[in-house]
Design a protein around this motif. Sequence first.
Motif, PDB file in Angstrom:
ATOM      1  N   LEU B 180       0.820  -1.235   0.000  1.00  0.00           N
ATOM      2  CA  LEU B 180       0.000   0.000   0.000  1.00  0.00           C
ATOM      3  C   LEU B 180       0.840   1.264   0.000  1.00  0.00           C
ATOM      4  CD1 LEU B 180      -2.991  -0.707   2.387  1.00  0.00           C
ATOM      5  CD2 LEU B 180      -3.015  -0.339  -0.084  1.00  0.00           C
ATOM      6  N   ARG B 181       1.797   1.359  -0.879  1.00  0.00           N
ATOM      7  CA  ARG B 181       2.574   2.592  -0.959  1.00  0.00           C
ATOM      8  C   ARG B 181       1.835   3.621  -1.818  1.00  0.00           C
ATOM      9  NH1 ARG B 181       6.632  -1.619  -0.843  1.00  0.00           N
ATOM     10  NH2 ARG B 181       6.493  -1.903  -3.078  1.00  0.00           N
ATOM     11  N   SER B 182       1.909   4.864  -1.396  1.00  0.00           N
ATOM     12  CA  SER B 182       1.237   5.948  -2.128  1.00  0.00           C
ATOM     13  C   SER B 182       2.272   6.811  -2.837  1.00  0.00           C
ATOM     14  CB  SER B 182       0.427   6.819  -1.161  1.00  0.00           C
ATOM     15  OG  SER B 182      -0.619   6.078  -0.598  1.00  0.00           O
ATOM     16  N   LEU B 183       3.160   6.166  -3.579  1.00  0.00           N
ATOM     17  CA  LEU B 183       4.290   6.880  -4.186  1.00  0.00           C
ATOM     18  C   LEU B 183       4.096   7.030  -5.688  1.00  0.00           C
ATOM     19  CD1 LEU B 183       7.079   4.890  -2.327  1.00  0.00           C
ATOM     20  CD2 LEU B 183       6.109   7.105  -1.685  1.00  0.00           C
ATOM     21  N   ARG B 184       4.572   8.152  -6.224  1.00  0.00           N
ATOM     22  CA  ARG B 184       4.563   8.369  -7.672  1.00  0.00           C
ATOM     23  C   ARG B 184       5.746   7.692  -8.338  1.00  0.00           C
ATOM     24  NH1 ARG B 184       0.033  10.347  -5.695  1.00  0.00           N
ATOM     25  NH2 ARG B 184      -1.166  11.208  -7.404  1.00  0.00           N
ATOM     26  N   LYS B 185       6.776   7.460  -7.576  1.00  0.00           N
ATOM     27  CA  LYS B 185       7.997   6.875  -8.128  1.00  0.00           C
ATOM     28  C   LYS B 185       8.539   5.870  -7.132  1.00  0.00           C
ATOM     29  CE  LYS B 185       9.975  10.633 -10.902  1.00  0.00           C
ATOM     30  NZ  LYS B 185      11.016  11.674 -10.906  1.00  0.00           N
ATOM     31  N   ASP B 186       8.760   4.665  -7.596  1.00  0.00           N
ATOM     32  CA  ASP B 186       9.301   3.625  -6.716  1.00  0.00           C
ATOM     33  C   ASP B 186       9.903   2.551  -7.595  1.00  0.00           C
ATOM     34  OD1 ASP B 186       9.904   1.902  -4.667  1.00  0.00           O
ATOM     35  OD2 ASP B 186       7.866   1.101  -4.517  1.00  0.00           O
ATOM     36  N   ASN B 187      11.214   2.573  -7.718  1.00  0.00           N
ATOM     37  CA  ASN B 187      11.887   1.580  -8.563  1.00  0.00           C
ATOM     38  C   ASN B 187      12.719   0.618  -7.730  1.00  0.00           C
ATOM     39  OD1 ASN B 187      10.838   2.172 -11.066  1.00  0.00           O
ATOM     40  ND2 ASN B 187      12.427   3.642 -11.589  1.00  0.00           N
ATOM     41  N   THR B 188      12.069  -0.006  -6.762  1.00  0.00           N
ATOM     42  CA  THR B 188      12.777  -0.947  -5.898  1.00  0.00           C
ATOM     43  C   THR B 188      12.395  -2.380  -6.249  1.00  0.00           C
ATOM     44  OG1 THR B 188      11.026  -0.649  -4.265  1.00  0.00           O
ATOM     45  CG2 THR B 188      13.015   0.663  -3.966  1.00  0.00           C
ATOM     46  N   GLY B 189      12.508  -2.707  -7.520  1.00  0.00           N
ATOM     47  CA  GLY B 189      12.255  -4.096  -7.919  1.00  0.00           C
ATOM     48  C   GLY B 189      11.000  -4.221  -8.760  1.00  0.00           C
ATOM     49  N   TYR B 190      10.586  -5.470  -8.985  1.00  0.00           N
ATOM     50  CA  TYR B 190       9.427  -5.723  -9.840  1.00  0.00           C
ATOM     51  C   TYR B 190       8.195  -5.010  -9.286  1.00  0.00           C
ATOM     52  CZ  TYR B 190      12.601  -9.537 -11.136  1.00  0.00           C
ATOM     53  OH  TYR B 190      13.682 -10.271 -11.509  1.00  0.00           O
ATOM     54  N   ASP B 191       7.388  -4.479 -10.182  1.00  0.00           N
ATOM     55  CA  ASP B 191       6.187  -3.750  -9.762  1.00  0.00           C
ATOM     56  C   ASP B 191       5.060  -4.765  -9.569  1.00  0.00           C
ATOM     57  OD1 ASP B 191       4.358  -1.856  -9.176  1.00  0.00           O
ATOM     58  OD2 ASP B 191       4.310  -0.946 -11.161  1.00  0.00           O
ATOM     59  N   LEU B 192       5.082  -5.398  -8.409  1.00  0.00           N
ATOM     60  CA  LEU B 192       4.228  -6.558  -8.164  1.00  0.00           C
ATOM     61  C   LEU B 192       2.742  -6.247  -8.204  1.00  0.00           C
ATOM     62  CD1 LEU B 192       6.390  -7.975  -5.256  1.00  0.00           C
ATOM     63  CD2 LEU B 192       6.234  -8.939  -7.562  1.00  0.00           C
ATOM     64  N   LYS B 193       2.374  -5.001  -7.883  1.00  0.00           N
ATOM     65  CA  LYS B 193       0.934  -4.683  -7.895  1.00  0.00           C
ATOM     66  C   LYS B 193       0.324  -4.937  -9.263  1.00  0.00           C
ATOM     67  CE  LYS B 193       1.275   0.317  -8.846  1.00  0.00           C
ATOM     68  NZ  LYS B 193       2.725   0.544  -8.641  1.00  0.00           N
ATOM     69  N   GLN B 194       1.143  -4.765 -10.316  1.00  0.00           N
ATOM     70  CA  GLN B 194       0.618  -4.950 -11.670  1.00  0.00           C
ATOM     71  C   GLN B 194       0.096  -6.365 -11.899  1.00  0.00           C
ATOM     72  OE1 GLN B 194       0.325  -2.333 -13.468  1.00  0.00           O
ATOM     73  NE2 GLN B 194       1.818  -0.900 -12.587  1.00  0.00           N
ATOM     74  N   LEU B 195       0.676  -7.330 -11.170  1.00  0.00           N
ATOM     75  CA  LEU B 195       0.228  -8.716 -11.328  1.00  0.00           C
ATOM     76  C   LEU B 195      -1.235  -8.875 -10.923  1.00  0.00           C
ATOM     77  CD1 LEU B 195       3.292 -10.612  -9.854  1.00  0.00           C
ATOM     78  CD2 LEU B 195       2.480 -10.757 -12.219  1.00  0.00           C
ATOM     79  N   PHE B 196      -1.633  -8.140  -9.888  1.00  0.00           N
ATOM     80  CA  PHE B 196      -2.971  -8.360  -9.326  1.00  0.00           C
ATOM     81  C   PHE B 196      -4.039  -7.494  -9.993  1.00  0.00           C
ATOM     82  CE2 PHE B 196       0.314  -9.334  -6.234  1.00  0.00           C
ATOM     83  CZ  PHE B 196       0.020 -10.667  -5.980  1.00  0.00           C
ATOM     84  N   ILE B 197      -3.600  -6.383 -10.605  1.00  0.00           N
ATOM     85  CA  ILE B 197      -4.540  -5.520 -11.323  1.00  0.00           C
ATOM     86  C   ILE B 197      -4.930  -6.225 -12.622  1.00  0.00           C
ATOM     87  CG2 ILE B 197      -4.880  -3.272 -12.425  1.00  0.00           C
ATOM     88  CD1 ILE B 197      -2.596  -2.221 -10.565  1.00  0.00           C
ATOM     89  N   GLY B 198      -6.203  -6.413 -12.807  1.00  0.00           N
ATOM     90  CA  GLY B 198      -6.670  -7.078 -14.023  1.00  0.00           C
ATOM     91  C   GLY B 198      -6.557  -8.590 -13.999  1.00  0.00           C
ATOM     92  N   ALA B 199      -6.195  -9.166 -12.856  1.00  0.00           N
ATOM     93  CA  ALA B 199      -6.030 -10.628 -12.791  1.00  0.00           C
ATOM     94  C   ALA B 199      -7.342 -11.343 -12.450  1.00  0.00           C
ATOM     95  CB  ALA B 199      -4.955 -10.998 -11.777  1.00  0.00           C
ATOM     96  N   GLU B 200      -8.403 -10.582 -12.244  1.00  0.00           N
ATOM     97  CA  GLU B 200      -9.739 -11.150 -11.963  1.00  0.00           C
ATOM     98  C   GLU B 200      -9.715 -12.140 -10.796  1.00  0.00           C
ATOM     99  OE1 GLU B 200     -12.020 -12.177 -15.480  1.00  0.00           O
ATOM    100  OE2 GLU B 200     -10.823 -10.855 -16.744  1.00  0.00           O
ATOM    101  N   GLY B 201      -8.898 -11.849  -9.801  1.00  0.00           N
ATOM    102  CA  GLY B 201      -8.892 -12.682  -8.603  1.00  0.00           C
ATOM    103  C   GLY B 201      -8.241 -14.035  -8.772  1.00  0.00           C
ATOM    104  N   THR B 202      -7.511 -14.246  -9.852  1.00  0.00           N
ATOM    105  CA  THR B 202      -6.914 -15.566 -10.077  1.00  0.00           C
ATOM    106  C   THR B 202      -5.539 -15.711  -9.425  1.00  0.00           C
ATOM    107  OG1 THR B 202      -5.882 -14.876 -12.163  1.00  0.00           O
ATOM    108  CG2 THR B 202      -8.089 -15.844 -12.297  1.00  0.00           C
ATOM    109  N   LEU B 203      -5.007 -14.622  -8.853  1.00  0.00           N
ATOM    110  CA  LEU B 203      -3.667 -14.689  -8.242  1.00  0.00           C
ATOM    111  C   LEU B 203      -3.685 -14.311  -6.769  1.00  0.00           C
ATOM    112  CD1 LEU B 203      -1.594 -13.005 -11.127  1.00  0.00           C
ATOM    113  CD2 LEU B 203      -1.955 -15.447 -10.728  1.00  0.00           C
ATOM    114  N   GLY B 204      -4.837 -13.932  -6.253  1.00  0.00           N
ATOM    115  CA  GLY B 204      -4.935 -13.496  -4.866  1.00  0.00           C
ATOM    116  C   GLY B 204      -6.153 -12.612  -4.723  1.00  0.00           C
TER     117      GLY B 204
END
Lengths: 468, 468
Positions: B180-204
């Motif tokens: 739950l980071r509220s940052l405009r810029k964060d390049n500390t590794g893979y952007d994991l949130k992208q996995l769950f957006i649009g995954a229709e609940g199939t990954l968590g």
Amino acid sequence: MNDLVAALANVVGAQYVMHDSASMAPYLTDWRGRYTGRAMAVVRPGSTQETADIVRICASAHVSMVPQGGNTGLCGGATPLPDGGSVLVSMARMNRIRTVDAANNALVAEAGCTLAAVQQAAEGGDRLFPLSLASEGSCLVGGNISTNAGGVQVLRYGNMRELVLGVEVVLPDGRVWNGLRSLRKDNTGYDLKQLFIGAEGTLGIVTAAALKLFPRPQATATAWVAVPDARAAVDLLSLLRDRCGERATAFELVGRSALDLVLKHIPAMRAPLAGAHDWHVLVELADAFDGEALDGMLERTIAAAIDSGLAVDAAVAASIAQARAFWALRENISEAQKIEGVSIKHDISVPVSAIPDFLQQTQQALMALWPDVRIVAFGHLGDGNLHYNLSKPGAVDNAEFVARTQDVNRIVHDRVAALNGSISAEHGIGQLKREENARYKSEVELDLMRTVKRALDPHGLMNPGKVV
Amino acid sequence: MNDLVAALANVVGAQYVMHDSASMAPYLTDWRGRYTGRAMAVVRPGSTQETADIVRICASAHVSMVPQGGNTGLCGGATPLPDGGSVLVSMARMNRIRTVDAANNALVAEAGCTLAAVQQAAEGGDRLFPLSLASEGSCLVGGNISTNAGGVQVLRYGNMRELVLGVEVVLPDGRVWNGLRSLRKDNTGYDLKQLFIGAEGTLGIVTAAALKLFPRPQATATAWVAVPDARAAVDLLSLLRDRCGERATAFELVGRSALDLVLKHIPAMRAPLAGAHDWHVLVELADAFDGEALDGMLERTIAAAIDSGLAVDAAVAASIAQARAFWALRENISEAQKIEGVSIKHDISVPVSAIPDFLQQTQQALMALWPDVRIVAFGHLGDGNLHYNLSKPGAVDNAEFVARTQDVNRIVHDRVAALNGSISAEHGIGQLKREENARYKSEVELDLMRTVKRALDPHGLMNPGKVV
């Protein structure tokens, strides 16, 4: 190894495979000169197919690969490890703009195009590609994608991640994934391109990308504003966005010591305002047209800010030359610091609203240990992203101070973590911040990152020793 | 099974676990009524911890889970399979707005907040949350994230994916990832949130999200424009963006048959222009302030469009009521179609520049087989996204036609694929398009999707039978 070099030469031609140390040297040391690695060979593919063939050959031989763009990264992400066990794959020859589709506001560029070439191709279609960085003449767009580059227009247009519509990637086993769709909306499953953006080449090699274009702003207005403190700067940003909406394209904070260094070391620089101020903000508005109206809007907003105590003095640029002069002050900070001497650098972000607390708390903690520490703080306040660099006056003192980088990092990064921020806002992890990152990420997040890495690159062939 | 229900009741309280068919029924049929499934139980957690406990219990018992938001999805993604082997997890009770940080232009909402509640919370902080959909009063933000929802403001603000700064997710093994980071810029590794957006609940299960806010536009200008053909509409979009820049917030195409259906079936609707036109565009501009200037800008742009033949007639709304009336025409198309009868629906996107070719080629191919086919085409032209719905006049004819959905889909989707488009622009895959999607995705892309699914959900516990 000779077999490998021969096989690579067979793919790209002998002139594009180097394995003597003199020819390889420019590829093996990073731009800052912090890291020098070794490689079995440097290979320069000219096409996606050649890249795929190289990867397949290396994968069969169980040889790891280090993808490299313009070698302008700041964290050693494109420099191979000293073990010499990798092949370095330079993408610079893949430098074609494949298509420009102005009506779709998109272009397709190969990974080896410089950022400047992409900007020019957009201009050729009367469009804007908004990513803009100091190294834009030499950094390559594949590297921009792999590091999710930021820069000075993120406030308005987002990071590189927000500018990518699709990617073409060579996977670690040599298969090509053609994800070069130029669509604004596509909900047909997991958004796989996101895996490769910002992955620093650890999951595959980006060979091309479909990028978003925008209308070209025809007018800009620029001001240099002195603010009483960092909290006023944050409030000024809110005021600016309330009054000018999305015209606000840049909001760069410049601390007093940063300005002083520029005035000291860079020829022909002049302070825009009389008197000394602790904090300044470089503000830029842009719009489709009508520069006079835009100047007026900026002037009225600044007048309101001065009335309410959010600003103490300001100069609105009266000409393009003056606007460039303001920008030159901002853009020369890194160079001025370099001339001044070594410093301990940080590239942090926190929520914009937490910037004042970060500055106040961190300064207090640092000065408790080093009362004469010099804090050079500047950067993209509009994104919550500051470059926060520390040194001490006097070469001997400073050398001692720099030797304590770990302790300094702990103070700075602990404050960042407490404010739910990021220890690498825009530069990435590479080699430089891998351990530091592991210290601040939760075990769950680190495990998720490793899970993704293992799933896509089960044999650990892509850019070993970076990020994860 | 009784053990499982007891264990779930132990976590959330007995009143929030249902297992009789009458109480479960509303959760087991999708909004369109196309799918009805069965479930072992419906459980309604009230917190992230309860959600995690539920997932851990189900995972231990090797029982799969179907996350559900407002049950407004259009592809059956939140409806369990008929096998009855899953527990349905309804997120509606997690409906707190946790924080609103206006200075950081962000808020944190739990997954069970309605989209309207999020919009209102943003307004309470004098900010805009721009996602806007027909179902905003009942859809939940967790579902918006899990389906990467689109809507009518994507042109200016992007899809839900672009509006998410961070997520909190319960992983398939019950661990909680706090991203739950509220940052405009964060390049500390893979952007994991992208996995769950649009995954229709199939990954968590997404339990909360940090969302981007924007300055509230204070002025809008709205016009209904008749254009000679679809290519003129695309050119008008370019003209509009050249002249008005990023003020363009909506650009909705409405075909003649779509307008005719609204006028026929919806009370109190009136055509804004005299005469009949094949194509119309609903245009909206928004800006921080100064509605009169905005109206003027829109009028001048339309005048230029008429001069150059890109438009044939237009009405600029003279009042908010008139603007609403224009929007009502657009928003009632789905309802009017429903009243008219069943149709074969498509939710496609192609590059904006390819829209005219898509329309022309597809119409030609369809009419070769069904000369009297009725094409209801409308939607988000600015995003290259059309709703393209097909039927035949006359109930018997239409029933025969609808029975040939597979053949019709082949014609429409083959054209989409040939233009490098998407067969599901904004509605997702769910159950409805899983097979169709597998037909058009490359083997490499399908394999990457399966690799991600296996890596994050190795036991296949999350929303089985959806997406992949």
